[in-house]
Design a protein around this motif. Structure first.
Motif, PDB file in Angstrom:
ATOM      1  N   CYS A  49       0.803  -1.238   0.000  1.00 20.31           N
ATOM      2  CA  CYS A  49       0.000   0.000   0.000  1.00 20.31           C
ATOM      3  C   CYS A  49       0.830   1.280   0.000  1.00 20.31           C
ATOM      4  N   LYS A  50       2.140   1.159   0.135  1.00 18.87           N
ATOM      5  CA  LYS A  50       3.079   2.294   0.125  1.00 18.87           C
ATOM      6  C   LYS A  50       3.019   3.172   1.376  1.00 18.87           C
ATOM      7  N   ALA A  51       2.321   2.739   2.423  1.00 18.24           N
ATOM      8  CA  ALA A  51       2.291   3.492   3.685  1.00 18.24           C
ATOM      9  C   ALA A  51       3.635   3.343   4.404  1.00 18.24           C
ATOM     10  N   GLN A  52       3.953   4.300   5.254  1.00 17.18           N
ATOM     11  CA  GLN A  52       5.172   4.243   6.050  1.00 17.18           C
ATOM     12  C   GLN A  52       5.112   3.036   6.990  1.00 17.18           C
ATOM     13  N   LEU A  53       6.171   2.232   7.029  1.00 13.81           N
ATOM     14  CA  LEU A  53       6.228   1.115   7.972  1.00 13.81           C
ATOM     15  C   LEU A  53       6.576   1.612   9.375  1.00 13.81           C
ATOM     16  N   PHE A  54       7.190   2.788   9.443  1.00 13.38           N
ATOM     17  CA  PHE A  54       7.528   3.424  10.706  1.00 13.38           C
ATOM     18  C   PHE A  54       6.891   4.812  10.723  1.00 13.38           C
ATOM     19  N   PRO A  55       5.582   4.873  10.997  1.00 14.46           N
ATOM     20  CA  PRO A  55       4.898   6.180  10.967  1.00 14.46           C
ATOM     21  C   PRO A  55       5.405   7.120  12.052  1.00 14.46           C
ATOM     22  N   ASP A  56       5.177   8.417  11.825  1.00 15.42           N
ATOM     23  CA  ASP A  56       5.641   9.446  12.754  1.00 15.42           C
ATOM     24  C   ASP A  56       4.926   9.414  14.094  1.00 15.42           C
ATOM     25  N   ALA A  57       3.772   8.793  14.153  1.00 18.53           N
ATOM     26  CA  ALA A  57       2.988   8.728  15.387  1.00 18.53           C
ATOM     27  C   ALA A  57       2.601   7.275  15.657  1.00 18.53           C
ATOM     28  N   PRO A  58       2.305   6.949  16.916  1.00 20.40           N
ATOM     29  CA  PRO A  58       1.855   5.588  17.217  1.00 20.40           C
ATOM     30  C   PRO A  58       0.615   5.239  16.388  1.00 20.40           C
ATOM     31  N   PHE A  59       0.529   3.987  15.962  1.00 14.28           N
ATOM     32  CA  PHE A  59      -0.608   3.559  15.154  1.00 14.28           C
ATOM     33  C   PHE A  59      -1.586   2.763  16.006  1.00 14.28           C
ATOM     34  N   GLU A  60      -2.851   2.798  15.587  1.00 10.25           N
ATOM     35  CA  GLU A  60      -3.931   2.130  16.317  1.00 10.25           C
ATOM     36  C   GLU A  60      -3.975   0.640  15.987  1.00 10.25           C
ATOM     37  N   LEU A  61      -4.230  -0.145  17.002  1.00 13.85           N
ATOM     38  CA  LEU A  61      -4.391  -1.587  16.846  1.00 13.85           C
ATOM     39  C   LEU A  61      -5.736  -2.032  17.381  1.00 13.85           C
ATOM     40  N   ASP A  62      -6.224  -3.137  16.829  1.00  6.46           N
ATOM     41  CA  ASP A  62      -7.303  -3.889  17.457  1.00  6.46           C
ATOM     42  C   ASP A  62      -6.696  -5.265  17.746  1.00  6.46           C
ATOM     43  N   GLU A  63      -7.484  -6.185  18.241  1.00  2.00           N
ATOM     44  CA  GLU A  63      -6.906  -7.471  18.630  1.00  2.00           C
ATOM     45  C   GLU A  63      -6.345  -8.237  17.433  1.00  2.00           C
ATOM     46  N   ALA A  64      -7.053  -8.236  16.312  1.00  3.32           N
ATOM     47  CA  ALA A  64      -6.576  -8.962  15.129  1.00  3.32           C
ATOM     48  C   ALA A  64      -5.262  -8.371  14.612  1.00  3.32           C
ATOM     49  N   LYS A  65      -5.181  -7.044  14.572  1.00  5.12           N
ATOM     50  CA  LYS A  65      -3.953  -6.397  14.113  1.00  5.12           C
ATOM     51  C   LYS A  65      -2.804  -6.668  15.080  1.00  5.12           C
ATOM     52  N   LEU A  66      -3.091  -6.598  16.369  1.00  5.86           N
ATOM     53  CA  LEU A  66      -2.064  -6.905  17.371  1.00  5.86           C
ATOM     54  C   LEU A  66      -1.527  -8.312  17.154  1.00  5.86           C
ATOM     55  N   ASN A  67      -2.411  -9.257  16.924  1.00  2.31           N
ATOM     56  CA  ASN A  67      -1.988 -10.645  16.700  1.00  2.31           C
ATOM     57  C   ASN A  67      -1.054 -10.762  15.502  1.00  2.31           C
ATOM     58  N   LYS A  68      -1.360 -10.047  14.420  1.00  2.00           N
ATOM     59  CA  LYS A  68      -0.494 -10.088  13.231  1.00  2.00           C
ATOM     60  C   LYS A  68       0.886  -9.525  13.534  1.00  2.00           C
ATOM     61  N   HIS A  69       0.928  -8.395  14.224  1.00  2.00           N
ATOM     62  CA  HIS A  69       2.211  -7.778  14.555  1.00  2.00           C
ATOM     63  C   HIS A  69       3.022  -8.688  15.480  1.00  2.00           C
ATOM     64  N   LEU A  70       2.364  -9.298  16.448  1.00  2.00           N
ATOM     65  CA  LEU A  70       3.078 -10.175  17.370  1.00  2.00           C
ATOM     66  C   LEU A  70       3.587 -11.425  16.657  1.00  2.00           C
ATOM     67  N   LYS A  71       2.822 -11.911  15.712  1.00  2.00           N
ATOM     68  CA  LYS A  71       3.196 -13.141  14.996  1.00  2.00           C
ATOM     69  C   LYS A  71       4.316 -12.902  13.982  1.00  2.00           C
ATOM     70  N   ASN A  72       4.292 -11.754  13.302  1.00  2.00           N
ATOM     71  CA  ASN A  72       5.150 -11.555  12.140  1.00  2.00           C
ATOM     72  C   ASN A  72       6.367 -10.659  12.337  1.00  2.00           C
ATOM     73  N   ASP A  73       6.343  -9.750  13.295  1.00  2.00           N
ATOM     74  CA  ASP A  73       7.342  -8.685  13.314  1.00  2.00           C
ATOM     75  C   ASP A  73       8.652  -9.058  13.999  1.00  2.00           C
ATOM     76  N   ASP A  74       9.749  -8.595  13.380  1.00  2.00           N
ATOM     77  CA  ASP A  74      11.087  -8.770  13.943  1.00  2.00           C
ATOM     78  C   ASP A  74      11.559  -7.520  14.683  1.00  2.00           C
ATOM     79  N   ILE A  75      10.767  -6.467  14.661  1.00  2.00           N
ATOM     80  CA  ILE A  75      11.083  -5.215  15.357  1.00  2.00           C
ATOM     81  C   ILE A  75      10.262  -5.189  16.646  1.00  2.00           C
TER      82      ILE A  75
END
Length: 146
Positions: free
Chosen positions: A32-58
């Protein structure tokens, strides 16, 4: 640190592979070309949190908050300021525990504001109560390697 890191896009949730050497260059999502490191904290819901916890190395620092919580609202600009100081070593996100109550029980959240630091899907540390930007940065640096 590995040569390639997996990072979930905060906008579209696509999984991205980014060379570690390119993190400081403000990489964007391949989908989607969005910043992977946005200037401000990004909003999560439970499904999004699960994806970040499962996939992210940062490492991911999550502010668990609610709109009715005065200390949460007071800490929000300080959390945003700390996020700018920690990029790209740590990404910052917010999760509204009022809207996503199952997360509160899942992580045994007894009071807010509460920040929890995750690394590769596992909880590393948690800090209850409102904290200023300098305190957040110092606390994160105690728990993040590198």
């Amino acid at each position: 640190m590995t040569d390639t890191l997996h990072i979930t896009c905060p906008a579209c949730q696509a999984k991205n592979r980014i060379p570690a050497a390119k993190l400081a260059a403000r990489p964007t999502c391949g989908a989607c070309k969005a910043q992977l490191f946005p200037d401000a904290p990004f909003e999560l819901d439970e499904a999004k949190l699960n994806k970040h916890l499962k996939n992210d190395d940062i490492p991911l620092l999550v502010d668990f908050w609610a709109h009715w919580c005065g200390p949460c609202r007071m800490m929000a600009p300080m959390f945003a300021e700390a996020s700018k100081q920690m990029l790209p070593k740590v990404r910052f996100a917010k999760l509204d525990t009022e809207q996503h109550q199952t997360v509160g029980s899942r992580f045994q959240i007894r009071g807010i504001p509460l920040i929890i630091l995750f690394d590769k899907g596992k909880e590393v540390a948690r800090q209850p109560g409102a904290t200023d930007a300098r305190g957040i940065v110092s606390w994160v640096r105690q728990h993040v390697k590198g």
